[in-house]
Design an enzyme around this catalytic site. Structure first.
Site, PDB file in Angstrom:
ATOM      1  N   ASP A  14       0.871  -1.180   0.000  1.00 29.19           N
ATOM      2  CA  ASP A  14       0.000   0.000   0.000  1.00 29.19           C
ATOM      3  C   ASP A  14       0.902   1.221   0.000  1.00 29.19           C
ATOM      4  O   ASP A  14       2.107   1.124   0.259  1.00 29.19           O
ATOM      5  CB  ASP A  14      -0.901  -0.016   1.243  1.00 29.19           C
ATOM      6  CG  ASP A  14      -2.002   1.041   1.212  1.00 29.19           C
ATOM      7  OD1 ASP A  14      -2.173   1.714   0.174  1.00 29.19           O
ATOM      8  OD2 ASP A  14      -2.695   1.208   2.234  1.00 29.19           O
ATOM      9  N   SER A  15       0.320   2.376  -0.283  1.00 29.96           N
ATOM     10  CA  SER A  15       1.114   3.603  -0.190  1.00 29.96           C
ATOM     11  C   SER A  15       1.272   4.038   1.259  1.00 29.96           C
ATOM     12  O   SER A  15       2.187   4.781   1.602  1.00 29.96           O
ATOM     13  CB  SER A  15       0.464   4.733  -1.001  1.00 29.96           C
ATOM     14  OG  SER A  15      -0.811   5.050  -0.480  1.00 29.96           O
ATOM     15  N   TYR A  46      -1.147   7.813  -3.095  1.00 26.83           N
ATOM     16  CA  TYR A  46      -1.263   7.398  -4.491  1.00 26.83           C
ATOM     17  C   TYR A  46      -2.417   8.092  -5.204  1.00 26.83           C
ATOM     18  O   TYR A  46      -2.419   8.191  -6.426  1.00 26.83           O
ATOM     19  CB  TYR A  46      -1.433   5.877  -4.571  1.00 26.83           C
ATOM     20  CG  TYR A  46      -0.134   5.109  -4.569  1.00 26.83           C
ATOM     21  CD1 TYR A  46       1.089   5.745  -4.342  1.00 26.83           C
ATOM     22  CD2 TYR A  46      -0.120   3.742  -4.806  1.00 26.83           C
ATOM     23  CE1 TYR A  46       2.275   5.034  -4.337  1.00 26.83           C
ATOM     24  CE2 TYR A  46       1.066   3.016  -4.806  1.00 26.83           C
ATOM     25  CZ  TYR A  46       2.262   3.670  -4.573  1.00 26.83           C
ATOM     26  OH  TYR A  46       3.439   2.966  -4.579  1.00 26.83           O
ATOM     27  N   SER A  47      -3.397   8.546  -4.465  1.00 27.85           N
ATOM     28  CA  SER A  47      -4.538   9.221  -5.090  1.00 27.85           C
ATOM     29  C   SER A  47      -4.123  10.503  -5.801  1.00 27.85           C
ATOM     30  O   SER A  47      -4.850  11.008  -6.656  1.00 27.85           O
ATOM     31  CB  SER A  47      -5.609   9.538  -4.040  1.00 27.85           C
ATOM     32  OG  SER A  47      -5.089  10.376  -3.021  1.00 27.85           O
ATOM     33  N   CYS A  78      -4.617  -1.706  -1.551  1.00 29.19           N
ATOM     34  CA  CYS A  78      -4.836  -0.290  -1.857  1.00 29.19           C
ATOM     35  C   CYS A  78      -5.803  -0.228  -3.026  1.00 29.19           C
ATOM     36  O   CYS A  78      -5.514  -0.758  -4.104  1.00 29.19           O
ATOM     37  CB  CYS A  78      -3.506   0.367  -2.224  1.00 29.19           C
ATOM     38  SG  CYS A  78      -3.626   2.042  -2.877  1.00 29.19           S
ATOM     39  N   ASN A  79      -6.956   0.399  -2.820  1.00 33.05           N
ATOM     40  CA  ASN A  79      -7.944   0.474  -3.888  1.00 33.05           C
ATOM     41  C   ASN A  79      -7.447   1.266  -5.083  1.00 33.05           C
ATOM     42  O   ASN A  79      -7.664   0.881  -6.235  1.00 33.05           O
ATOM     43  CB  ASN A  79      -9.238   1.097  -3.349  1.00 33.05           C
ATOM     44  CG  ASN A  79      -9.980   0.178  -2.407  1.00 33.05           C
ATOM     45  OD1 ASN A  79      -9.670   0.118  -1.220  1.00 33.05           O
ATOM     46  ND2 ASN A  79     -10.951  -0.550  -2.918  1.00 33.05           N
ATOM     47  N   THR A  80      -6.773   2.387  -4.815  1.00 32.92           N
ATOM     48  CA  THR A  80      -6.284   3.228  -5.909  1.00 32.92           C
ATOM     49  C   THR A  80      -5.301   2.465  -6.777  1.00 32.92           C
ATOM     50  O   THR A  80      -5.411   2.455  -8.007  1.00 32.92           O
ATOM     51  CB  THR A  80      -5.625   4.503  -5.351  1.00 32.92           C
ATOM     52  OG1 THR A  80      -6.576   5.225  -4.556  1.00 32.92           O
ATOM     53  CG2 THR A  80      -5.140   5.396  -6.481  1.00 32.92           C
ATOM     54  N   CYS A 189     -11.608   2.426   0.488  1.00 32.29           N
ATOM     55  CA  CYS A 189     -10.173   2.636   0.685  1.00 32.29           C
ATOM     56  C   CYS A 189      -9.784   1.805   1.897  1.00 32.29           C
ATOM     57  O   CYS A 189     -10.502   1.808   2.910  1.00 32.29           O
ATOM     58  CB  CYS A 189      -9.862   4.109   0.922  1.00 32.29           C
ATOM     59  SG  CYS A 189      -8.150   4.446   1.403  1.00 32.29           S
ATOM     60  N   THR A 190      -8.668   1.103   1.802  1.00 29.67           N
ATOM     61  CA  THR A 190      -8.286   0.208   2.901  1.00 29.67           C
ATOM     62  C   THR A 190      -7.970   0.956   4.191  1.00 29.67           C
ATOM     63  O   THR A 190      -7.928   0.352   5.267  1.00 29.67           O
ATOM     64  CB  THR A 190      -7.085  -0.666   2.505  1.00 29.67           C
ATOM     65  OG1 THR A 190      -6.013   0.162   2.036  1.00 29.67           O
ATOM     66  CG2 THR A 190      -7.477  -1.656   1.416  1.00 29.67           C
ATOM     67  N   HIS A 191      -7.758   2.260   4.109  1.00 27.52           N
ATOM     68  CA  HIS A 191      -7.539   3.049   5.327  1.00 27.52           C
ATOM     69  C   HIS A 191      -8.816   3.171   6.169  1.00 27.52           C
ATOM     70  O   HIS A 191      -8.746   3.287   7.394  1.00 27.52           O
ATOM     71  CB  HIS A 191      -7.071   4.469   4.972  1.00 27.52           C
ATOM     72  CG  HIS A 191      -5.633   4.580   4.634  1.00 27.52           C
ATOM     73  ND1 HIS A 191      -5.132   4.292   3.387  1.00 27.52           N
ATOM     74  CD2 HIS A 191      -4.563   4.964   5.377  1.00 27.52           C
ATOM     75  CE1 HIS A 191      -3.829   4.494   3.381  1.00 27.52           C
ATOM     76  NE2 HIS A 191      -3.460   4.899   4.574  1.00 27.52           N
TER      77      HIS A 191
END
EC number: 5.1.1.3
Length: 269
Positions: A14-15, A46-47, A78-80, A189-191
């Site tokens: 992930d970022s 990353y967005s 990470c979805n993005t 978003c995984t966050h």
């Protein structure tokens, strides 16, 4: 541990630390596997990055780690990143590559009011594949979209030991505050599962929170159980980042709470 025991090694990427939400579900389901986690904080968030940059950085990090610790699977937590990196990663590796997709289909099945909110990064909500998911699974629903970087930052701060700023959070979610029949929220978003309780305080009308983390953990198990796996002698989980950061020493002290033994900086630029 028997040296011949097949103990899968899975990398989460992930970022930031949002992928912890996916990792913790995998560890809960498969506690004896070996986990590596890499967050590209030098490229965060990353967005705000171009697709080519996301692909380059993800490939570089995964290839570097795979050279040192042969991997059985890579989870793009990470979805993005998942919207752009899966095809090039699958071309570069001959192991399972697992992405993260917003849970629009299960949201459309569970909502009672047919009014859904998709909470994601600015990059994710604009992707064409979101349109495709809605057209395929949620044509009979009203799907609100809210793209935010602020919530990602709030989740990052929570993981690093800071309290959540509920005023900022409430302000960011204010476009949905008056939507009384918004009963289902897709955490895109995984966050965001990391601050789900705080989000619920700000949007009390929401009854269902859709988080794909548990489903991803089951997918990992399905793909790797009883397969031809790398034989690993290492017994510990390890974390990587791509740049030093101000609160690194405090962060390292908390690693064991998440099941990691060490944090190492790798360079991918």
């Amino acid at each position: 541990m028997n040296k011949k025991e097949k103990r899968p090694t899975v990398l989460f990427f992930d970022s930031g630390v949002g992928g912890f939400s996916v990792y913790r579900e995998a560890k809960k389901l498969l506690p004896n596997w070996r986990y590596l986690y890499c967050f590209d904080n030098a490229g965060f968030p990353y967005s705000e990055r171009e697709e080519e940059s996301i692909i380059h950085r993800t490939l570089a990090a995964c290839q570097l780690i795979n050279q040192r610790y042969p991997l059985d699977a890579i989870v793009i937590a990470c979805n993005t990143a998942s919207t752009v990196v899966l095809p090039p990663l699958r071309a570069a590796f001959d192991i399972p590559i697992i992405g993260t997709v917003p849970a629009i289909k299960p949201a459309s099945e569970i909502t009672k009011t047919k009014h859904i909110g998709l909470l994601a990064t600015k990059g994710t909500v604009k992707r064409h594949y979101i349109d495709e998911l809605i057209d395929k699974f949620a044509q009979d629903c009203i799907v609100e979209r809210l793209g935010t970087t602020k919530l990602v930052e709030i989740a990052e701060q929570k993981i690093r030991g800071h309290s959540v700023d509920l005023i900022s959070l409430k302000d960011e979610l204010s476009p949905w505050a008056g939507m009384a029949d918004l009963d289902t929220l897709v955490l895109g978003c995984t966050h965001f599962p990391l601050i789900k309780d705080e989000i619920q305080l700000c949007l009390p009308q929401v009854k269902y929170f859709m988080d794909p983390s548990a489903a991803i953990a089951k997918r990992i198990k399905y793909l790797l159980d009883d397969k031809n796996l790398q034989v690993q002698n290492e017994k510990y989980n390890q974390m990587f980042c791509t740049a030093h950061f101000p609160e690194e020493s405090q962060f390292k002290k908390a690693l064991h709470l998440w099941g990691f033994e060490s944090l190492e900086v790798i360079k991918i630029d």
